[in-house]
Design a protein around this motif. Structure first.
Motif, mmCIF file in Angstrom:
data_model
loop_
_atom_site.group_PDB
_atom_site.id
_atom_site.type_symbol
_atom_site.label_atom_id
_atom_site.label_comp_id
_atom_site.label_asym_id
_atom_site.label_seq_id
_atom_site.Cartn_x
_atom_site.Cartn_y
_atom_site.Cartn_z
ATOM 1 N N ILE A 5 -12.996 36.665 -25.220
ATOM 2 C CA ILE A 5 -12.451 37.793 -24.468
ATOM 3 C C ILE A 5 -13.486 38.909 -24.520
ATOM 4 C CG2 ILE A 5 -10.623 39.529 -24.338
ATOM 5 C CD1 ILE A 5 -8.768 37.466 -25.647
ATOM 6 N N LEU A 6 -13.906 39.356 -23.351
ATOM 7 C CA LEU A 6 -14.977 40.354 -23.265
ATOM 8 C C LEU A 6 -14.508 41.542 -22.427
ATOM 9 C CD1 LEU A 6 -17.900 37.906 -22.362
ATOM 10 C CD2 LEU A 6 -17.190 38.626 -24.652
ATOM 11 N N ILE A 7 -14.858 42.722 -22.881
ATOM 12 C CA ILE A 7 -14.637 43.933 -22.094
ATOM 13 C C ILE A 7 -15.958 44.687 -22.050
ATOM 14 C CG2 ILE A 7 -13.351 46.080 -21.840
ATOM 15 C CD1 ILE A 7 -11.146 44.893 -23.549
ATOM 16 N N PHE A 8 -16.442 44.969 -20.852
ATOM 17 C CA PHE A 8 -17.660 45.768 -20.711
ATOM 18 C C PHE A 8 -17.503 46.704 -19.523
ATOM 19 C CE2 PHE A 8 -18.511 41.278 -19.492
ATOM 20 C CZ PHE A 8 -18.448 41.400 -18.110
ATOM 21 N N ASN A 9 -18.315 47.750 -19.506
ATOM 22 C CA ASN A 9 -18.195 48.727 -18.426
ATOM 23 C C ASN A 9 -19.065 48.343 -17.236
ATOM 24 O OD1 ASN A 9 -20.827 49.494 -19.070
ATOM 25 N ND2 ASN A 9 -20.223 51.401 -20.079
ATOM 26 N N ASN A 10 -19.087 49.209 -16.252
ATOM 27 C CA ASN A 10 -19.811 48.912 -15.011
ATOM 28 C C ASN A 10 -21.312 48.776 -15.206
ATOM 29 O OD1 ASN A 10 -17.389 48.998 -13.635
ATOM 30 N ND2 ASN A 10 -17.656 51.107 -12.927
ATOM 31 N N HIS A 11 -21.816 49.238 -16.352
ATOM 32 C CA HIS A 11 -23.246 49.149 -16.639
ATOM 33 C C HIS A 11 -23.572 48.006 -17.596
ATOM 34 C CE1 HIS A 11 -23.703 52.985 -14.595
ATOM 35 N NE2 HIS A 11 -22.757 53.494 -15.363
ATOM 36 N N GLY A 12 -22.563 47.211 -17.947
ATOM 37 C CA GLY A 12 -22.793 46.069 -18.825
ATOM 38 C C GLY A 12 -22.724 46.376 -20.299
ATOM 39 N N LYS A 13 -22.320 47.606 -20.667
ATOM 40 C CA LYS A 13 -22.192 47.966 -22.081
ATOM 41 C C LYS A 13 -20.913 47.351 -22.642
ATOM 42 C CE LYS A 13 -25.752 50.833 -22.363
ATOM 43 N NZ LYS A 13 -26.908 50.572 -23.238
ATOM 44 N N TYR A 65 -11.183 37.290 -14.584
ATOM 45 C CA TYR A 65 -11.412 38.711 -14.867
ATOM 46 C C TYR A 65 -10.586 39.611 -13.967
ATOM 47 C CZ TYR A 65 -14.207 38.969 -10.592
ATOM 48 O OH TYR A 65 -14.605 38.935 -9.273
ATOM 49 N N ARG A 66 -10.468 40.843 -14.396
ATOM 50 C CA ARG A 66 -9.930 41.935 -13.582
ATOM 51 C C ARG A 66 -10.825 43.148 -13.780
ATOM 52 N NH1 ARG A 66 -4.752 41.911 -11.311
ATOM 53 N NH2 ARG A 66 -3.401 40.160 -11.888
ATOM 54 N N HIS A 67 -10.961 43.932 -12.737
ATOM 55 C CA HIS A 67 -11.800 45.135 -12.781
ATOM 56 C C HIS A 67 -10.902 46.353 -12.634
ATOM 57 C CE1 HIS A 67 -15.362 47.597 -10.963
ATOM 58 N NE2 HIS A 67 -15.192 47.835 -12.258
ATOM 59 N N TYR A 68 -10.866 47.181 -13.685
ATOM 60 C CA TYR A 68 -10.071 48.406 -13.672
ATOM 61 C C TYR A 68 -11.009 49.595 -13.833
ATOM 62 C CZ TYR A 68 -6.132 45.284 -14.798
ATOM 63 O OH TYR A 68 -5.188 44.289 -14.793
ATOM 64 N N ALA A 69 -11.099 50.431 -12.812
ATOM 65 C CA ALA A 69 -11.912 51.657 -12.876
ATOM 66 C C ALA A 69 -13.321 51.351 -13.385
ATOM 67 C CB ALA A 69 -11.221 52.712 -13.740
ATOM 68 N N THR A 70 -13.642 51.732 -14.618
ATOM 69 C CA THR A 70 -15.010 51.546 -15.135
ATOM 70 C C THR A 70 -15.143 50.315 -16.023
ATOM 71 O OG1 THR A 70 -14.594 52.891 -17.113
ATOM 72 C CG2 THR A 70 -15.354 54.043 -15.139
ATOM 73 N N LEU A 71 -14.081 49.521 -16.175
ATOM 74 C CA LEU A 71 -14.109 48.416 -17.132
ATOM 75 C C LEU A 71 -13.792 47.065 -16.500
ATOM 76 C CD1 LEU A 71 -12.230 50.076 -20.135
ATOM 77 C CD2 LEU A 71 -14.680 49.613 -19.986
ATOM 78 N N TYR A 72 -14.515 46.047 -16.959
ATOM 79 C CA TYR A 72 -14.209 44.656 -16.635
ATOM 80 C C TYR A 72 -13.535 44.007 -17.841
ATOM 81 C CZ TYR A 72 -17.360 44.766 -12.559
ATOM 82 O OH TYR A 72 -17.966 45.055 -11.356
#
Length: 202
Positions: A5-13, A65-72
Motif C-alpha cells: 500500500i503506497l501513498i505519494f503526492n503529485n511530485h512522487g514524494k 489507485y485513486r487520486h485525491y487532490a495532491t495524493l495518490y
C-alpha cells in the motif's frame, strides 16, 4: 492478497508505504518510483487499475489507485483481489482518515504517521483485508488512543510523572520518535535541561 500500500503526492514524494512481502530498502524505493511513474502519467478519465510494474511482479499483479487532490493512494495486489473491491477499500480508508483528522490533508499524513498506520492496521493485516466498516474501524482506533493516553499521561506542568518514566524509557527504545507525543505548555518554553531536571529514571 495485497502486496503493498503506497501513498505519494503529485511530485512522487512518499507519504506512507506498507509492504506485505519482504523487499530490501533499495528495492522498496525503486518500487515506489516505478509505481509513481506508471500511475502519474495516466489521464484522469481512464480506469483506476493497471498492470503492475516489473519490480512488484509485472502482469501477475495489479495496481489499483485513486487520486485525491495532491495524493495518490495505490494498492498493489495479486490476481485474486477484486479491482472494484479494492477501489471501495481505498474509499473507506480515505473516508476514515477524513473522519479521524477532520478534513484530512497531506500534512496530517506527515505529522501523524503513527495514527495513519494504526488506522491501516485495523483494515489490513498481513496483506489480508480485516475490516471494511468505517464505524467499527473508528471505534477501535479511538479505544486504542484512549488506552495510550491513560497509560502514558502528560501533566499540565509539561512533564510525565516519575511512575511513568521507566515505562516511557522502555517505549522510547522500541518505538520511532514520531510515535511518542509530548505536550508542552504553550506559554512557557521548556529546554532540554529543564526537562532533565524533572524526569528521573529508576
Amino acid at each position: 492478497m495485497i502486496k503493498a500500500i503506497l501513498i505519494f503526492n503529485n511530485h512522487g514524494k512518499p507519504r506512507l508505504s506498507k509492504f506485505y512481502e519482504h523487499y530490501s530498502e533499495d528495492t522498496e524505493q525503486q518500487i515506489i518510483r516505478e509505481t509513481f511513474h506508471l500511475v502519474s502519467k495516466r489521464d484522469e478519465n481512464v480506469c483506476n487499475f493497471l498492470e503492475g510494474g516489473i519490480l512488484i511482479g509485472g502482469s501477475d499483479n495489479k495496481l489499483i489507485y485513486r487520486h485525491y487532490a495532491t495524493l495518490y493512494f495505490v494498492f498493489c495486489v495479486d490476481s485474486s483481489e477484486s479491482e472494484l473491491g479494492i477501489l471501495d477499500l481505498i474509499q473507506v480508508f480515505v473516508e476514515t482518515l477524513d473522519k479521524c483528522f477532520e478534513n484530512v490533508c497531506e500534512l496530517d499524513l506527515i505529522f501523524h504517521v503513527d495514527k495513519v498506520h494504526n488506522i491501516l492496521g485495523e483494515m489490513v493485516m498481513g496483506g489480508m483485508v480485516l475490516e471494511t466498516n468505517m464505524n467499527e474501524i473508528i471505534t477501535q482506533v479511538d479505544s486504542q488512543n484512549k488506552m495510550e493516553k491513560s497509560e502514558y499521561p502528560v501533566t499540565a506542568q509539561g512533564f510525565i510523572p516519575r511512575a511513568s518514566c521507566s515505562k516511557l524509557a522502555g517505549l522510547m527504545l522500541k518505538e520511532p520518535l514520531l510515535s511518542v507525543s509530548y505536550v508542552w505548555p504553550s506559554v512557557i518554553p521548556v529546554t532540554f535541561e529543564q526537562l532533565s531536571s524533572h524526569i528521573y529514571i529508576n
